[in-house]
Design a protein around this motif. Sequence first.
Motif, PDB file in Angstrom:
ATOM      1  N   ILE A   4     -21.515-109.386  50.493  1.00 30.91           N
ATOM      2  CA  ILE A   4     -20.486-108.365  50.721  1.00 30.91           C
ATOM      3  C   ILE A   4     -19.420-108.458  49.627  1.00 30.91           C
ATOM      4  N   GLU A   5     -19.154-109.668  49.170  1.00 29.82           N
ATOM      5  CA  GLU A   5     -18.183-109.858  48.091  1.00 29.82           C
ATOM      6  C   GLU A   5     -18.618-109.116  46.831  1.00 29.82           C
ATOM      7  N   GLU A   6     -19.887-109.223  46.494  1.00 29.66           N
ATOM      8  CA  GLU A   6     -20.404-108.518  45.318  1.00 29.66           C
ATOM      9  C   GLU A   6     -20.322-107.006  45.521  1.00 29.66           C
ATOM     10  N   GLN A   7     -20.603-106.563  46.741  1.00 27.38           N
ATOM     11  CA  GLN A   7     -20.523-105.147  47.063  1.00 27.38           C
ATOM     12  C   GLN A   7     -19.087-104.636  46.904  1.00 27.38           C
ATOM     13  N   GLN A   8     -18.116-105.400  47.409  1.00 26.90           N
ATOM     14  CA  GLN A   8     -16.711-105.001  47.259  1.00 26.90           C
ATOM     15  C   GLN A   8     -16.319-104.898  45.786  1.00 26.90           C
ATOM     16  N   ASN A   9     -16.709-105.879  45.010  1.00 30.87           N
ATOM     17  CA  ASN A   9     -16.374-105.838  43.580  1.00 30.87           C
ATOM     18  C   ASN A   9     -16.990-104.617  42.902  1.00 30.87           C
ATOM     19  N   ALA A  10     -18.201-104.253  43.316  1.00 34.55           N
ATOM     20  CA  ALA A  10     -18.852-103.071  42.734  1.00 34.55           C
ATOM     21  C   ALA A  10     -18.075-101.802  43.069  1.00 34.55           C
ATOM     22  N   TYR A  11     -17.564-101.728  44.284  1.00 38.97           N
ATOM     23  CA  TYR A  11     -16.806-100.548  44.687  1.00 38.97           C
ATOM     24  C   TYR A  11     -15.450-100.498  43.979  1.00 38.97           C
ATOM     25  N   ILE A  12     -14.830-101.651  43.819  1.00 38.54           N
ATOM     26  CA  ILE A  12     -13.575-101.706  43.060  1.00 38.54           C
ATOM     27  C   ILE A  12     -13.813-101.212  41.640  1.00 38.54           C
ATOM     28  N   GLN A  13     -14.941-101.613  41.055  1.00 37.18           N
ATOM     29  CA  GLN A  13     -15.235-101.194  39.688  1.00 37.18           C
ATOM     30  C   GLN A  13     -15.452 -99.685  39.610  1.00 37.18           C
ATOM     31  N   GLN A  14     -16.063 -99.111  40.652  1.00 37.24           N
ATOM     32  CA  GLN A  14     -16.215 -97.653  40.675  1.00 37.24           C
ATOM     33  C   GLN A  14     -14.857 -96.959  40.648  1.00 37.24           C
ATOM     34  N   LEU A  15     -13.915 -97.500  41.410  1.00 40.83           N
ATOM     35  CA  LEU A  15     -12.567 -96.914  41.414  1.00 40.83           C
ATOM     36  C   LEU A  15     -11.909 -97.070  40.048  1.00 40.83           C
ATOM     37  N   MET A  16     -12.071 -98.237  39.437  1.00 38.23           N
ATOM     38  CA  MET A  16     -11.473 -98.454  38.117  1.00 38.23           C
ATOM     39  C   MET A  16     -12.079 -97.506  37.083  1.00 38.23           C
ATOM     40  N   ASN A  17     -13.383 -97.332  37.146  1.00 37.62           N
ATOM     41  CA  ASN A  17     -14.044 -96.439  36.184  1.00 37.62           C
ATOM     42  C   ASN A  17     -13.533 -95.012  36.309  1.00 37.62           C
ATOM     43  N   ARG A  18     -13.213 -94.617  37.513  1.00 41.65           N
ATOM     44  CA  ARG A  18     -12.815 -93.229  37.738  1.00 41.65           C
ATOM     45  C   ARG A  18     -11.319 -93.002  37.522  1.00 41.65           C
ATOM     46  N   TYR A  19     -10.496 -94.016  37.835  1.00 42.55           N
ATOM     47  CA  TYR A  19      -9.047 -93.774  37.892  1.00 42.55           C
ATOM     48  C   TYR A  19      -8.211 -94.633  36.940  1.00 42.55           C
ATOM     49  N   SER A  20      -8.832 -95.461  36.132  1.00 40.49           N
ATOM     50  CA  SER A  20      -8.056 -96.404  35.318  1.00 40.49           C
ATOM     51  C   SER A  20      -7.116 -95.712  34.334  1.00 40.49           C
TER      52      SER A  20
END
Length: 395
Positions: A240-256
Amino acid sequence: MLTFFSLVAATLCVSASDSTVELTTFNAGVLAGVPLWRERMPFLLSELPNSTADVLCLQEFWLETDQLAVVNATSDAFPYHVRLETHPSATPPCDATPLQAGLVCVQTRCPSNDSVDQILCALLEENCRSELRAMGQRCLNCLVLGSPNTGLLNDPLSCAVDTGVSYSTTNGLLLLSKIPLSNTVADGYNIATGEIDIYARGYLSAEVENLGTVVCTHLPTPNADRLDAPYFGPVEFNSIEEQQNAYIQQLMNRYSSKSPLFLMGDFNHGPAIGDTVAAEFPQVYQNVLDQGFVSPAETRVGLCTSCLDNSLKSTGSANVFIDHVYVQSQHASNVVDAKRLYEAVLPIGVPLSDHYGISVTYGIPVAEDPIEEWKTAFTAWKDAFREWQKNEEEC
């Protein structure tokens, strides 16, 4: 004696006033797995319109009917909102054939009196991975969340029967605002990666007038002793930790590229705070900090948001701080205050939710009207000139 030029310099120092925006996140826990979910709903509909927040990120209003009830109840206080439009349909969410196959597998390999525990077993232990995937996201949502009338279903086959009830579940998120919104987004992490989750995960976002970009989300939860169990989906996560990090990265890619940028929601991760608050996936929390954010409530509040003293908390063995209003580090100095909300016990003997809310007040420098600024400056110049003339005459 003041010179003419020093008077002008002094009077031209016109400082802008500050306005503030209150950003609040709150996991309302409106699902059958949280006690008294239907009994708490009237209190939520009464309390939320009175929120002092300017922007409110809500999680776990999973049913379409509940989301619409909140939107209607808060429409005067919060005239702007974003949610995932799911287009309710009376068509049963489950096809009978894959549902039957999946149920046989689950009941055989994961016997339990708790249907959620059964699905978790099948989903995370890889016992019935292919059968559950064949059911589809909408069917899984029905099995876990149920219909508006039954909640967590004792009879899963009813998810494949046309009962006339409008079956529609959502990603659980609502973004409400007293301030005009633009460029709104309602998206799902599973849309981007092709995953299937027990609960459909996603995010909402909007440009808030004179503030910046706000993202409202709810990341996957640790599942008791299954913290490191493999994740179910075409994209494989080892935890689940890896999954959370992947979702955080999706947000960063879209909104950074957005600034100021605020991330709000139940993130299901957080730091240890003193001896009273335990860490939950602290590496993911540190990852968000490393991406250039702070969670002001960590230091300004320093309390748990999912707490053992909350009578609605049915899972977990520690106090954890997992609900955040993340602010970009470069704008952290604009934070005025932070506080914990919705702690009071209702007349039915429980708080509003199994989570407490978090509020962050953010100060916005107000740009002055340039014409009015020049008018003020010119008036100050005239006054300074007259004062200078008067001083010269006295000399």
